[in-house]
Design a protein around this motif. Sequence first.
Motif, mmCIF file in Angstrom:
data_model
loop_
_atom_site.group_PDB
_atom_site.id
_atom_site.type_symbol
_atom_site.label_atom_id
_atom_site.label_comp_id
_atom_site.label_asym_id
_atom_site.label_seq_id
_atom_site.Cartn_x
_atom_site.Cartn_y
_atom_site.Cartn_z
ATOM 1 N N ILE A 54 -10.183 2.858 0.167
ATOM 2 C CA ILE A 54 -11.030 3.375 1.239
ATOM 3 C C ILE A 54 -10.205 3.959 2.374
ATOM 4 N N THR A 55 -9.049 3.362 2.658
ATOM 5 C CA THR A 55 -8.202 3.843 3.751
ATOM 6 C C THR A 55 -7.124 4.817 3.267
ATOM 7 N N LYS A 56 -7.259 5.287 2.030
ATOM 8 C CA LYS A 56 -6.320 6.253 1.446
ATOM 9 C C LYS A 56 -4.887 5.715 1.409
ATOM 10 N N ARG A 57 -4.777 4.407 1.176
ATOM 11 C CA ARG A 57 -3.496 3.704 1.083
ATOM 12 C C ARG A 57 -2.533 4.126 2.191
ATOM 13 N N SER A 58 -3.023 4.002 3.414
ATOM 14 C CA SER A 58 -2.203 4.413 4.555
ATOM 15 C C SER A 58 -1.841 3.259 5.484
ATOM 16 N N VAL A 59 -2.452 2.064 5.281
ATOM 17 C CA VAL A 59 -2.214 0.937 6.179
ATOM 18 C C VAL A 59 -1.531 -0.197 5.405
ATOM 19 N N PRO A 60 -0.350 -0.652 5.839
ATOM 20 C CA PRO A 60 0.366 -1.702 5.113
ATOM 21 C C PRO A 60 -0.168 -3.096 5.442
ATOM 22 N N SER A 252 0.897 -1.018 16.325
ATOM 23 C CA SER A 252 2.025 -1.126 17.253
ATOM 24 C C SER A 252 3.324 -1.419 16.516
ATOM 25 N N VAL A 253 3.225 -2.127 15.383
ATOM 26 C CA VAL A 253 4.418 -2.470 14.607
ATOM 27 C C VAL A 253 4.995 -1.248 13.909
ATOM 28 N N THR A 254 4.125 -0.458 13.275
ATOM 29 C CA THR A 254 4.601 0.683 12.490
ATOM 30 C C THR A 254 4.764 1.957 13.310
ATOM 31 N N GLY A 255 4.109 2.017 14.485
ATOM 32 C CA GLY A 255 4.158 3.228 15.298
ATOM 33 C C GLY A 255 3.145 4.275 14.886
ATOM 34 N N ASP A 256 2.261 3.948 13.933
ATOM 35 C CA ASP A 256 1.204 4.867 13.508
ATOM 36 C C ASP A 256 -0.128 4.428 14.104
ATOM 37 N N ASN A 257 -0.957 5.398 14.466
ATOM 38 C CA ASN A 257 -2.246 5.102 15.088
ATOM 39 C C ASN A 257 -3.329 5.000 14.025
ATOM 40 N N TYR A 258 -3.544 3.789 13.504
ATOM 41 C CA TYR A 258 -4.539 3.608 12.443
ATOM 42 C C TYR A 258 -5.966 3.628 12.974
ATOM 43 N N VAL A 259 -6.137 3.443 14.284
ATOM 44 C CA VAL A 259 -7.476 3.557 14.872
ATOM 45 C C VAL A 259 -7.974 4.991 14.730
ATOM 46 N N GLU A 260 -7.028 5.952 14.807
ATOM 47 C CA GLU A 260 -7.385 7.371 14.690
ATOM 48 C C GLU A 260 -7.299 7.861 13.246
ATOM 49 N N LYS A 261 -6.244 7.446 12.534
ATOM 50 C CA LYS A 261 -6.059 7.871 11.142
ATOM 51 C C LYS A 261 -5.496 6.716 10.327
ATOM 52 N N ASN A 303 5.849 0.591 3.898
ATOM 53 C CA ASN A 303 5.276 1.313 2.768
ATOM 54 C C ASN A 303 4.045 0.569 2.229
ATOM 55 N N PRO A 304 2.841 1.184 2.291
ATOM 56 C CA PRO A 304 1.637 0.514 1.790
ATOM 57 C C PRO A 304 1.693 0.166 0.304
ATOM 58 N N VAL A 305 2.555 0.831 -0.447
ATOM 59 C CA VAL A 305 2.685 0.522 -1.878
ATOM 60 C C VAL A 305 3.124 -0.928 -2.082
ATOM 61 N N ILE A 306 3.854 -1.466 -1.120
ATOM 62 C CA ILE A 306 4.286 -2.864 -1.190
ATOM 63 C C ILE A 306 3.073 -3.780 -1.311
ATOM 64 N N MET A 307 2.004 -3.460 -0.566
ATOM 65 C CA MET A 307 0.788 -4.280 -0.609
ATOM 66 C C MET A 307 0.058 -4.121 -1.947
ATOM 67 N N THR A 308 0.245 -2.967 -2.587
ATOM 68 C CA THR A 308 -0.326 -2.780 -3.926
ATOM 69 C C THR A 308 0.303 -3.763 -4.910
ATOM 70 N N PHE A 309 1.613 -3.923 -4.815
ATOM 71 C CA PHE A 309 2.298 -4.890 -5.680
ATOM 72 C C PHE A 309 1.904 -6.320 -5.323
ATOM 73 N N ALA A 310 1.744 -6.615 -4.029
ATOM 74 C CA ALA A 310 1.302 -7.951 -3.619
ATOM 75 C C ALA A 310 -0.064 -8.260 -4.227
ATOM 76 N N ALA A 311 -0.950 -7.264 -4.227
ATOM 77 C CA ALA A 311 -2.277 -7.429 -4.828
ATOM 78 C C ALA A 311 -2.167 -7.675 -6.328
ATOM 79 N N GLY A 312 -1.277 -6.941 -6.976
ATOM 80 C CA GLY A 312 -1.076 -7.123 -8.416
ATOM 81 C C GLY A 312 -0.573 -8.511 -8.758
ATOM 82 N N PHE A 313 0.367 -9.037 -7.963
ATOM 83 C CA PHE A 313 0.870 -10.394 -8.193
ATOM 84 C C PHE A 313 -0.243 -11.425 -8.000
ATOM 85 N N ALA A 314 -1.078 -11.228 -6.969
ATOM 86 C CA ALA A 314 -2.176 -12.167 -6.704
ATOM 87 C C ALA A 314 -3.155 -12.205 -7.877
ATOM 88 N N ILE A 315 -3.512 -11.036 -8.394
ATOM 89 C CA ILE A 315 -4.435 -10.964 -9.530
ATOM 90 C C ILE A 315 -3.827 -11.623 -10.757
#
Length: 424
Positions: A54-60, A252-261, A303-315
């Motif tokens: 839903i968030t286009k894999r942009s938020v880690p 604030s941690v990543t320096g990207d404005n996720y509230v906007e994008k 890198n949000p891909v890291i969370m993809t692997f975390a999800a895979g390990f959990a499953i």
Amino acid sequence: MSQDAYAGWRTVLAGLQMLFVAFGALVLMPLITGLNPSVALFTAGIGTLLFQLITKRSVPVFLASSFVFIAPIIGIIQQYGDDGVAVAMGALFCSGFTYMVLAILVAVRGPGFLHRIMPPVVTGPIIMIIGLGLAPIAVNMAMGKTGDASAQLFPYADAIWVSMPALLVTLLVATLAKGIFRLVPILAGIVVGYSIAAFMGMVDFSAVNNSAWVAVPDFVTPKFEMAAILLMMPVALVAAIEHVGDVLAISSVTGDNYVEKPGLHRTLLGDGVATSAAALFGGPPNTTYSEVTGAVMLTKAFNPVIMTFAAGFAISLAFIAKFGAFLQTIPAPVMGGILILLFGSIASVGLNILVKARVDMGQQRNLVIVSTTLVFGIGGMTLGSLEGLSLCGLVAIVLNLVLPKADETEDLHEEEEIVEDMVK
């Protein structure tokens, strides 16, 4: 090994590390409420993947169990008996729609909308009630009883010898540990408490010995009861406010404005869809995880891909039946000791919200909102079918909307500054 292969393995291991950071609190929620920890692992992974879609894999971020829902889940399970878990899942499925409605309103009216209906004078006491209302459960378990004190599971003396070291290790790791270890105080407390309990003969391994190595988790099909739904849906408002704080923190941690994008409306929608999806399988509601935000800050793993692997390990872990059976052998005193600190921390977060927002308790308006909300929540006030957090949230929001403000101009400027900070 090539540079690309090395980078790939680092990403995979970083994903495992993120799951490790979230693991303690992830499994604690289902163990407290009586849900299946293997199902919780599965739904955390599925929820994270849906959030990324839903968030286009942009938020880690990694999604996992939210402690906000503990009290209503326990209440519903106790009320409906054998159908309790299924009814709680039906209510949680519907609570996901609260997120979705909020996402639409935020998309239409902007991110400042949530602050206007739930400013710090509202959210502070509500979050305090969550922690203080759960305090008896923690103390009962620490003393060897069930959460509702209906039965003595372990002798008092044995329980104290387990729960207090678990509490001590948890708070020491939280305050004194360095690096990545400071992010896993719950896991450290579980390991120490469990080791002492096993040494004292308080752990029953028969379920582990009798279980298969690989099996499909015990999924639960939701059942829908209107009373339970009405109790659960308002609680999602509190979780949504918690989510906004997490999104601002990771921004604030990543320096990207996720509230906007990708936009706060997309992240709220992601939490809502993940929560409803989890309920379809019998898992606890999903939310963004503060512990993972701390790990991202420490490791610079943006890198949000890291969370993809975390999800895979959990499953994957969800289908290892012996692992799930092992988690269910954790004695109540181990969890009770850790929960004393955890539930107290939740109450402290609510207090901190009031302090950081400089809510003036000398103003009668603020005093009325906070005091009425706290007494309703801690005292267990019931009005018709409304009780617990649902009643407290509604009362606090209504009082905030109807009571006259001391200085409308000053309040308007404060709201504008907060919205500007969120957008910057």
